[in-house]
Design an enzyme around this catalytic site. Sequence first.
Site, PDB file in Angstrom:
ATOM      1  N   CYS A 112       0.851  -1.038   0.108  1.00 46.34           N
ATOM      2  CA  CYS A 112       0.053   0.141   0.098  1.00 46.34           C
ATOM      3  C   CYS A 112       0.854   1.377   0.050  1.00 46.34           C
ATOM      4  O   CYS A 112       1.523   1.513  -1.063  1.00 46.34           O
ATOM      5  CB  CYS A 112      -1.015   0.051   1.177  1.00 46.34           C
ATOM      6  SG  CYS A 112      -2.242   1.096   0.889  1.00 46.34           S
ATOM      7  N   HIS A 221      -4.045  -5.252   0.281  1.00 40.33           N
ATOM      8  CA  HIS A 221      -3.423  -5.479   1.716  1.00 40.33           C
ATOM      9  C   HIS A 221      -3.579  -7.049   1.889  1.00 40.33           C
ATOM     10  O   HIS A 221      -4.308  -7.452   2.900  1.00 40.33           O
ATOM     11  CB  HIS A 221      -4.588  -4.952   2.598  1.00 40.33           C
ATOM     12  CG  HIS A 221      -4.263  -3.595   2.621  1.00 40.33           C
ATOM     13  ND1 HIS A 221      -3.376  -2.947   3.586  1.00 40.33           N
ATOM     14  CD2 HIS A 221      -4.850  -2.382   1.969  1.00 40.33           C
ATOM     15  CE1 HIS A 221      -3.516  -1.622   3.582  1.00 40.33           C
ATOM     16  NE2 HIS A 221      -4.215  -1.340   2.566  1.00 40.33           N
ATOM     17  N   GLU A 223      -1.713  -8.600   4.122  1.00 39.03           N
ATOM     18  CA  GLU A 223      -1.366  -8.788   5.500  1.00 39.03           C
ATOM     19  C   GLU A 223      -2.671  -9.186   6.330  1.00 39.03           C
ATOM     20  O   GLU A 223      -2.802 -10.010   7.206  1.00 39.03           O
ATOM     21  CB  GLU A 223      -0.800  -7.529   6.154  1.00 39.03           C
ATOM     22  CG  GLU A 223      -1.474  -6.608   6.613  1.00 39.03           C
ATOM     23  CD  GLU A 223      -1.955  -5.744   5.171  1.00 39.03           C
ATOM     24  OE1 GLU A 223      -2.936  -4.697   5.575  1.00 39.03           O
ATOM     25  OE2 GLU A 223      -1.558  -5.878   4.095  1.00 39.03           O
TER      26      GLU A 223
END
Length: 264
Positions: A112, A221, A223
Site C-alpha cells: 500500500c 492488503h 497482510e
Amino acid sequence: MPKPIVALPADIREFEGTVWHATPNQYVKAALKVADVMTFIIPAFEEGNDTDAILDRVDGLLVSGSATNVHPSLYGREATEADGPFDIARDSTSLPLIRRAIERGIPMLAICRGLQELNVALGGTLASEIHDQPGMWDHRKPNVPERDHMYAIRQPVFVREGTCIARHLGLSGEVQINSLHRQAIAETAPRLAVEATAEDGTIEAVSVIDAKGFAVGVQWHPEYWAETDAPSRALFKAFGDAVRDYAAVRGAGTRPAKLAAAAG
C-alpha cells in the site's frame, strides 16, 4: 535455528499527547504467523537513522501501509491539503531503507503506502484522489464500522503471466484482492515493472527490474487475510522464503544464485 528478522519502518502517531513510533498489528502478525519471521520496528526520524547499520542487522524489509501519504515534494510536486495527511519522519526513514535494501539485494515486500514509497524512492510519481478522475473506480475504504468488512476481498486485479507476482501467487489472470487507497502510481519509476492492474488500469503490483533478490510491491492488503486467503498467504510465504534464504547465506558469508532468481 533462530527466526530471521525483518525491519519494519514505524509511523509517527500521537495518543493522549504522547508521540509514538507505531505499526499496525496485522503486518507484524502476518510476518510472524505466515512468513515465519520476526520484525524489528524501526523508529521513524527525519534525520539520525543509520540505514546501513539497520540493514546490517536484519534479513529483510517489510514496508507497511499507513493512513498517511508520501509528501509530494519528494516527487517534485507542491503539496495540497488533498494530498495529506503526511508523516515526514516515515518518509525520511522508509525511502533510504528501500533504496539501500534494493542495492544490497535484501528481500523487500512493500504494501500500500509501501508500494507508493517504492515508486517514489526510484523516481516515480503519485496521483491523489484517483476516484475523482474520469473512468476510475472508487478504491477508497468502504464506509463501514467493521474492519473485516472494510478490508473484505471485494475486487479483481489482473496479474500478468510470467511475472514475479504470478510465480509467487502460483497463478495469473484475475485474482480477487482487497485494495483500499486514495492515491496510486501516476508515473511508474523506470526501474519498476508493472505486474498487476485493476479493471480501471490502476497499478496494483510492481517488481524491481533486475533486482538482486525478492523486491515486490502491492497496492492491496495481503497482510489482513494472510492466514486464510490463499493468494495473500502465498505472497507472505514467498517473502518469508526469500528472507530465510538471505539469512542463511548472510550467516555463511556468501550469496546463493537463487536470491537473484527470486526477483525474476
